[in-house]
Enzyme design. Structure first.
Site, PDB file in Angstrom:
ATOM      1  N   CYS A  54       0.829  -1.206   0.000  1.00 58.51           N
ATOM      2  CA  CYS A  54       0.000   0.000   0.000  1.00 58.51           C
ATOM      3  C   CYS A  54       0.870   1.265   0.000  1.00 58.51           C
ATOM      4  O   CYS A  54       1.863   1.338   0.727  1.00 58.51           O
ATOM      5  CB  CYS A  54      -0.922  -0.007   1.222  1.00 58.51           C
ATOM      6  SG  CYS A  54      -2.024   1.414   1.236  1.00 58.51           S
ATOM      7  N   CYS A  58       0.159   4.904   6.960  1.00 53.30           N
ATOM      8  CA  CYS A  58      -0.515   4.721   8.253  1.00 53.30           C
ATOM      9  C   CYS A  58       0.459   4.058   9.244  1.00 53.30           C
ATOM     10  O   CYS A  58       0.947   2.950   8.981  1.00 53.30           O
ATOM     11  CB  CYS A  58      -1.771   3.871   8.082  1.00 53.30           C
ATOM     12  SG  CYS A  58      -2.844   4.491   6.770  1.00 53.30           S
ATOM     13  N   CYS A  61       0.208   0.317  10.361  1.00 55.55           N
ATOM     14  CA  CYS A  61      -0.165  -0.716   9.388  1.00 55.55           C
ATOM     15  C   CYS A  61       1.015  -1.465   8.764  1.00 55.55           C
ATOM     16  O   CYS A  61       1.867  -0.869   8.098  1.00 55.55           O
ATOM     17  CB  CYS A  61      -1.000  -0.097   8.274  1.00 55.55           C
ATOM     18  SG  CYS A  61      -1.568  -1.357   7.114  1.00 55.55           S
ATOM     19  N   CYS A  98     -16.230  -9.328   5.322  1.00 55.58           N
ATOM     20  CA  CYS A  98     -15.690  -7.994   5.048  1.00 55.58           C
ATOM     21  C   CYS A  98     -14.414  -8.162   4.229  1.00 55.58           C
ATOM     22  O   CYS A  98     -13.471  -8.809   4.679  1.00 55.58           O
ATOM     23  CB  CYS A  98     -15.402  -7.283   6.368  1.00 55.58           C
ATOM     24  SG  CYS A  98     -14.768  -5.632   6.108  1.00 55.58           S
ATOM     25  N   CYS A 130     -19.379  -6.629   3.205  1.00 55.04           N
ATOM     26  CA  CYS A 130     -18.776  -5.327   3.530  1.00 55.04           C
ATOM     27  C   CYS A 130     -17.479  -5.224   2.741  1.00 55.04           C
ATOM     28  O   CYS A 130     -16.834  -6.230   2.456  1.00 55.04           O
ATOM     29  CB  CYS A 130     -18.495  -5.275   5.029  1.00 55.04           C
ATOM     30  SG  CYS A 130     -17.599  -3.804   5.555  1.00 55.04           S
ATOM     31  N   CYS A 190     -19.682   1.591   8.202  1.00 58.01           N
ATOM     32  CA  CYS A 190     -18.921   1.011   9.311  1.00 58.01           C
ATOM     33  C   CYS A 190     -17.699   1.905   9.477  1.00 58.01           C
ATOM     34  O   CYS A 190     -16.905   2.057   8.546  1.00 58.01           O
ATOM     35  CB  CYS A 190     -18.508  -0.416   8.942  1.00 58.01           C
ATOM     36  SG  CYS A 190     -17.387  -1.173  10.128  1.00 58.01           S
ATOM     37  N   ARG A 262     -18.194  -2.949  17.545  1.00 57.66           N
ATOM     38  CA  ARG A 262     -17.447  -4.156  17.146  1.00 57.66           C
ATOM     39  C   ARG A 262     -16.107  -4.252  17.874  1.00 57.66           C
ATOM     40  O   ARG A 262     -15.286  -3.338  17.780  1.00 57.66           O
ATOM     41  CB  ARG A 262     -17.204  -4.083  15.635  1.00 57.66           C
ATOM     42  CG  ARG A 262     -16.642  -5.338  15.008  1.00 57.66           C
ATOM     43  CD  ARG A 262     -16.400  -5.101  13.519  1.00 57.66           C
ATOM     44  NE  ARG A 262     -17.584  -4.609  12.829  1.00 57.66           N
ATOM     45  CZ  ARG A 262     -18.549  -5.381  12.338  1.00 57.66           C
ATOM     46  NH1 ARG A 262     -18.465  -6.684  12.447  1.00 57.66           N
ATOM     47  NH2 ARG A 262     -19.585  -4.855  11.721  1.00 57.66           N
TER      48      ARG A 262
HETATM   49  S1  SF4 Z   1      -4.324   1.042   6.806  1.00 62.84           S
HETATM   50 FE1  SF4 Z   1      -2.668  -0.004   5.661  1.00 62.84          FE
HETATM   51  S2  SF4 Z   1      -3.670  -0.805   3.863  1.00 62.84           S
HETATM   52 FE2  SF4 Z   1      -5.056   0.742   4.708  1.00 62.84          FE
HETATM   53  S3  SF4 Z   1      -4.513   2.661   3.710  1.00 62.84           S
HETATM   54 FE3  SF4 Z   1      -3.265   2.591   5.557  1.00 62.84          FE
HETATM   55  S4  SF4 Z   1      -1.323   1.638   4.914  1.00 62.84           S
HETATM   56 FE4  SF4 Z   1      -2.844   1.203   3.332  1.00 62.84          FE
END
Ligand code: SF4
Length: 362
Positions: A54, A58, A61, A98, A130, A190, A262
């Protein structure tokens, strides 16, 4: 005491969060009983249909390409693979699947068409579907709705202020815009967040203000406890205490009485007793399956044993809202517009994200 309000302030929410625990639990459990069957818990299975790689940053993540974690990336799964997993989830008690894809935003094209086919396929299995695919436009939301999508997940993650300390590649207002785009369809929303990322209690309250003042409030609010994954910027965060989780669940229940609260990531760190307290405080949904996208989750058999012990029953699908109808691709009213919306890129520097990125490139 039990009506849904959309004008909560941070101060009011903090006052609830900080009540003596027994008062807080009593109030939350009372509201829970007024709006829900306290012995029923909705069970969802989370499936990572496209893992890793990705472009976002984040801080929590392991799927962000810029950090070095042990997550193995996968291309988009096939419709048949997804169908097989959905059938397995259904046979072990899940009423909802999901599907998560590690994308910044949805792009019109073959891959999105494939996801639409997955939605059609699972809806035809009489399961709630979802998706969590990143930012989407109104047209993309309409196409998902037409395929039979039941819910779209798009978490706010934290308060608007603390969000800037975790993510620099997309803006909080774009999260709200996507939720707004979903709201223009009959797909339910959600949206929740993560606690234990180093935020203050005020940030937890701030996130609940942002969610509870949406009108309508999200039908589902996941409360995640951070799972600190090695290689991510938040790898050194200490796990939060179960009492923080219980307080957060109870407060969420009080300010959003109708929503399904949840219990999401972080359940492997909780005892059964801790989870039972969360159910008492108003949680009425869990994710099942041994993985939550990429982080560990209790085994489904363990969950079913816990349900038996506590006298809980899995919720049947489409109890809260009718099953959407699936329109086949050949009969669709909506075409791919190929829009290229300008989702924001704040690109401010977050030091710990920079450090994790630098470590990954060494
Ligand atoms: S949470 Fe992870 S997968 Fe989702 S946008 Fe952020 S970096 Fe990408």
């Amino acid at each position: 005491m039990s009506e849904t309000r959309h004008n909560w302030t941070k101060e009011q929410i903090l006052e609830i969060y900080n009540k003596p625990l027994m008062e807080l639990l009593y109030e939350a459990a009372t509201i829970h009983r007024l709006h829900h069957d306290p012995n029923t818990v909705q069970v969802s299975t989370l499936l990572s249909i496209k893992t890793g790689g990705c472009p976002e940053d984040c801080g929590y993540c392991p799927q962000a390409a810029r950090y070095h974690t042990n997550v193995e990336g996968n291309d988009l799964m096939s419709v048949q693979q997804v169908k097989a997993q959905a059938l397995r989830a259904k046979s072990s008690g899940s009423s909802r699947v999901c599907m998560g894809a590690a994308w910044r935003n949805v792009k019109d094209g073959e891959e999105f068409d494939q996801v639409l086919e997955m939605v059609r396929t699972i809806n035809k299995l009489d399961m709630e579907v979802c998706c969590t695919l990143g930012m989407i436009t109104e047209n993309q939301a309409q196409r998902l709705a037409e395929a039979g999508l039941y819910a779209y997940n798009h978490n706010l993650d934290s308060s608007e202020e603390y969000y800037k300390e975790v993510i620099s590649t997309r803006g909080f207002e774009d999260r709200l815009q996507t939720i707004d785009n979903v709201r223009k369809t009959n797909v339910t929303v959600c949206s929740g967040g993560i606690i234990g990322m180093g935020e203050k209690i005020e940030d937890r309250a701030g996130m609940l203000v942002a969610l509870s003042t949406l009108n309508p409030q999200p039908e589902s609010v996941p409360i995640n406890a951070l799972v600190a994954v090695e290689g991510t910027p938040l790898e050194d965060q200490e796990p939060i205490s179960i009492w923080d989780m219980i307080r957060m669940v109870a407060t969420t229940r009080i300010v959003m009485p109708e929503t399904q609260v949840r219990l999401s990531a972080g359940r492997t760190q909780m005892t059964r007793e801790g989870q039972a307290m969360c159910f008492f405080a108003g949680a009425n949904s869990i994710f099942a399956g041994d993985k939550l996208l990429t982080t560990p989750n209790p085994d489904v058999n363990e969950d079913m044993k816990m349900f038996e012990l506590l006298g809980l029953n899995p919720q049947k699908p489409f109890i809260k809202k009718m099953q959407p109808q699936t329109v086949e691709a050949s009969e669709s009213q909506y075409q791919a517009l190929g829009e290229k919306p300008k989702w924001s890129r704040p690109e401010h520097k977050i030091e710990r994200n920079e450090v994790a990125k630098a470590k990954a490139t060494k």
